[in-house]
Design an enzyme around this catalytic site. Structure first.
Site, PDB file in Angstrom:
ATOM      1  N   CYS A  86       0.831  -1.199   0.000  1.00  0.00           N
ATOM      2  CA  CYS A  86       0.000   0.000   0.000  1.00  0.00           C
ATOM      3  C   CYS A  86       0.869   1.253   0.000  1.00  0.00           C
ATOM      4  O   CYS A  86       1.946   1.294   0.609  1.00  0.00           O
ATOM      5  CB  CYS A  86      -0.916  -0.002   1.218  1.00  0.00           C
ATOM      6  SG  CYS A  86      -2.089   1.394   1.250  1.00  0.00           S
ATOM      7  N   CYS A 107       0.378   3.830   1.525  1.00  0.00           N
ATOM      8  CA  CYS A 107       0.435   4.472   2.837  1.00  0.00           C
ATOM      9  C   CYS A 107       1.721   4.119   3.570  1.00  0.00           C
ATOM     10  O   CYS A 107       2.140   4.835   4.484  1.00  0.00           O
ATOM     11  CB  CYS A 107      -0.783   4.073   3.673  1.00  0.00           C
ATOM     12  SG  CYS A 107      -0.748   2.356   4.277  1.00  0.00           S
ATOM     13  N   HIS A 142      -2.433  -3.784   7.050  1.00  0.00           N
ATOM     14  CA  HIS A 142      -2.835  -4.650   5.937  1.00  0.00           C
ATOM     15  C   HIS A 142      -2.325  -6.065   6.189  1.00  0.00           C
ATOM     16  O   HIS A 142      -1.112  -6.281   6.284  1.00  0.00           O
ATOM     17  CB  HIS A 142      -2.271  -4.108   4.626  1.00  0.00           C
ATOM     18  CG  HIS A 142      -2.665  -2.692   4.340  1.00  0.00           C
ATOM     19  ND1 HIS A 142      -3.912  -2.350   3.867  1.00  0.00           N
ATOM     20  CD2 HIS A 142      -1.979  -1.534   4.479  1.00  0.00           C
ATOM     21  CE1 HIS A 142      -3.980  -1.037   3.710  1.00  0.00           C
ATOM     22  NE2 HIS A 142      -2.814  -0.516   4.084  1.00  0.00           N
ATOM     23  N   CYS A 155      -6.505   4.334   5.316  1.00  0.00           N
ATOM     24  CA  CYS A 155      -5.092   4.483   5.659  1.00  0.00           C
ATOM     25  C   CYS A 155      -4.415   5.572   4.843  1.00  0.00           C
ATOM     26  O   CYS A 155      -3.281   5.952   5.130  1.00  0.00           O
ATOM     27  CB  CYS A 155      -4.368   3.160   5.459  1.00  0.00           C
ATOM     28  SG  CYS A 155      -4.330   2.617   3.739  1.00  0.00           S
ATOM     29  N   HIS A 210      -8.905 -15.764  -5.694  1.00  0.00           N
ATOM     30  CA  HIS A 210     -10.159 -14.990  -5.630  1.00  0.00           C
ATOM     31  C   HIS A 210     -10.340 -14.071  -6.836  1.00  0.00           C
ATOM     32  O   HIS A 210     -11.432 -13.530  -7.031  1.00  0.00           O
ATOM     33  CB  HIS A 210     -10.199 -14.134  -4.358  1.00  0.00           C
ATOM     34  CG  HIS A 210     -10.236 -14.922  -3.088  1.00  0.00           C
ATOM     35  ND1 HIS A 210     -11.093 -15.970  -2.890  1.00  0.00           N
ATOM     36  CD2 HIS A 210      -9.507 -14.804  -1.932  1.00  0.00           C
ATOM     37  CE1 HIS A 210     -10.901 -16.480  -1.686  1.00  0.00           C
ATOM     38  NE2 HIS A 210      -9.934 -15.793  -1.088  1.00  0.00           N
TER      39      HIS A 210
END
Length: 657
Positions: A240, A242, A248, A320, A372
């Site tokens: 990320c 951030c 995470h 975030c 997924h």
């Protein structure tokens, strides 16, 4: 200095301390010095023709005096030759030096051409193309060298030159040992006797007698390792924007910790490290749409304005401060596309090496996970279904007919099910937490069995109960014993690919798993998979977010692949029968699939057995079968019995007629 490489001048031969004539002259000089009380210190002080004084020992003098009448040469000295033969030998050695330089030049040129061709052939994957003009120049140089080979042959007709055979043997040995890897420094070809130098890219040549091979791919064995390891640090860059990985669950530390563990335990050194490539857009499009592949597989700057305008609203601002496609699946413009494509490429490389027989089995340490990621939608930390793309590659490129995909991640692989739902070539079996559709992603019910030709080739073992109680080793072993392995044996796959998520391992919080499967149990499930497809098994990391659990579980699986011993399960799990809710889930799966897989019927009454009980019953069945087999052996018949049976059969036939 190497023997045979220095010219043997007559003056040096005459002055050699090993020359008997020289020793005799030195002895005379020493005796003269003793009589006069002076030692000769210069050539003028020595008898004429004796040469310089090298100084001989008393032992040499005594030995020579004792054998003065019979000693013609020392044991290690060569036979003395006349002056003209020595001169011919010197010229021959110079010729051999020139031949040595020419041979090494030719070998170096061949090595350069081989390297260029190898680089060109590997450029499709991860190396740059070799310049065509340079390659053509190398080919021309090789042809010129080939034409001059006949000119370099020297015919030795003078018997006095027979002593140079040792030098020729050294040349042949040097050629064999270097295998074309030696090189000559600039300008050395015109200087006889100059020491060999090495190119900057060639390995260092030692001066010892045993030269190592400098081209391993020509002299090494065909295959050293049977277990492959696919990993690339590029996947660590996906995180990320951030910068706070604590917020995470799916972060680079997962992969760093696992890779550090297998290095510390020495397991990595027992595997063959694969050189992986980033998956191509064409490979990604075997399971994902073209627009989706362009959006998440390339940098946004490379997208057309129209396509970016359509897909850009999918991104959202996270709490975030970073960007993601949902609250969990983070996005980084600069690193995510490259990391995701490398993850897919690692799994493709591993699966291909196993399918083609170069490796027996292997493990792909990859992130982000993939099972997924649907054809047009990223979710659950996933962007591309790595295992599904690798399966498609095996089906399309390698024409495989039967592939088993086992998914033991605690979350159902919704994408893998969707992609192969109608494909009878792929048997998909998933063991996951379902909770009647209330656990992410909500798919994977027992009645989802496939469609059309794929009916019966999608098997879901969906545990429910909402962690009351949580599933553990007893439940997973029962699922493998009664459903997974019976169906897999009947399907008889050519290769087994495993979505190896470890979020069912002990230590995960309820939102991420909540189950209590031990690392040893994952190791034993891996051994079960190795009993299929002649041991061709490939594991690809999926989920798993508790660092200790994921490291322990991965280590056990890799040890199983390497054929090492796995710790036994605890006595409690061995003796504990599966929970009631687990037995109900297994019954539902058998009810929906017994039509397609009749082998499941014989396990219906054994679902509630503990591991110990199941093992005991299996031993009893084996003993019973062996007992019946021993009773069925017919004793040898005597001639009288055969005659009586023949008469009895004839009488019956007559009565019937």
């Amino acid at each position: 200095m190497l023997s045979g490489t220095i010219p043997m001048y007559p003056s040096l031969l005459e002055m050699s301390p090993t020359n008997p004539a020289y020793i005799d002259a030195q002895m005379k000089a020493m005796e003269l010095a003793r009589n006069t009380g002076q030692m000769p210190l210069s050539p003028t002080a020595m008898p004429p023709g004796t040469g310089f004084h090298f100084g001989i020992t008393d032992a040499q003098a005594a030995k020579a005096r004792l054998h003065r009448q019979t000693l013609n040469r020392t044991q290690s000295a060569p036979l003395p030759l006349p002056g003209h033969l020595l001169w011919n030998q010197h010229m021959m050695q110079q010729k051999q030096q020139e031949l040595l330089l020419k041979e090494t030049q030719k070998l170096h040129m061949k090595h350069r051409l081989q390297t260029a061709l190898l680089q060109k052939s590997a450029s499709k994957g991860h190396m740059e193309n070799v310049d065509e003009e340079a390659e053509a120049k190398l080919v021309q140089e090789m042809k010129a060298i080939k034409e001059k080979e006949d000119e370099d042959v020297v015919i030795v007709s003078d018997p006095a030159v027979a002593m140079s055979t040792s030098h020729e043997a050294f040349l042949r040995k040097l050629k064999q040992q270097t295998s074309g890897a030696l090189s000559i420094g600039n300008g050395s070809s015109s200087i006889p006797g100059r020491t060999l130098e090495r190119a900057m890219s060639s390995p260092l040549v030692t001066a010892g007698h045993h030269m190592p091979s400098l081209i391993p791919h020509e002299t090494s064995t065909e295959k050293t390792f049977m277990t492959g390891l696919a990993y690339d640090s590029l996947m660590l860059k996906h995180q990320c924007m951030c910068g706070n990985n604590d917020m995470h669950p799916e972060h680079p530390g997962r992969l760093q910790s696992v890779y550090a563990r297998i290095q510390e335990t020495g397991l990595a050194s027992k595997c063959e490290k694969l050189q992986c490539h980033k998956a191509s857009l064409e490979e990604l499009q075997t399971c994902h749409s073209e627009a989706y592949t362009l959006m998440y597989g390339t940098s946004p700057q490379k997208l057309s304005a129209k396509l970016f305008e359509v897909l850009q609203p999918r991104f959202r601002k996270l709490a975030c401060g970073g960007i993601g496609v949902d609250s969990d699946t983070v996005w980084n413009d600069a690193q995510t596309p490259q990391a995701t494509r490398m993850a897919v490429g690692c799994v493709i490389e591993l699966a291909t090496n196993i399918a083609t027989g170069r490796l027996q089995n292997g493990l792909a340490l990859v992130r982000p996970p993939g099972h997924h990621a649907e054809p047009t939608q990223p979710m659950g930390f996933c962007y591309f279904n790595s295992l599904a793309v690798a399966t498609k590659v095996l089906l399309d490129r390698h024409k495989m007919k039967k592939i088993l995909v086992v998914d033991w991640d605690v979350h159902h692989g919704n994408s893998t099910q969707q992609i192969f739902y109608a494909d009878p070539r792929v048997l998909y079996i998933s063991v996951h937490r379902h909770d009647n559709g209330n656990f992410f992603p909500g798919t994977g019910a027992p009645d989802e069995c496939g469609i059309d030709k794929g009916m019966g080739f999608n098997v879901n073992i969906a545990f429910s109960g909402a962690l009351n109680p949580p599933m553990g080793d007893a439940e997973y072993v029962a699922a493998f014993r009664t459903i997974v392995m019976p169906i897999a044996r009947e399907f008889d796959p050519q290769i087994v690919l495993v979505s190896a998520g470890f979020d069912a391992a002990s230590g995960h919080a309820p939102p991420l798993g909540g189950y209590q499967v031990s690392p040893a149990c994952f190791g034993h499930m891996t051994k079960q998979m190795m009993m299929l497809a002649n041991g061709k098994v490939g594991l690809a990391l999926e989920g798993g977010y508790e660092l200790q659990a994921i490291c322990d579980s991965t280590e056990m699986c890799l040890r199983a692949l390497l054929g090492e011993e796995i710790p036994l399960l605890t006595d409690e799990e061995m003796c504990r029968p599966p929970s009631r809710v687990a037995v109900e889930a297994l019954e539902q799966t058998i009810r929906h699939h017994v039509t397609y897989w009749p082998c499941l019927a014989r396990y219906r009454d054994t679902l509630g057995w503990s591991i110990v009980e199941a093992q005991q019953r299996e031993r009893e069945e084996v003993d019973t079968v062996n007992a019946f087999a021993s009773l069925s052996v017919v004793p040898e018949k005597s001639p009288e019995m055969i005659s009586q049976q023949s008469d009895y059969g004839t009488a019956e036939a007559m009565e019937e007629s």
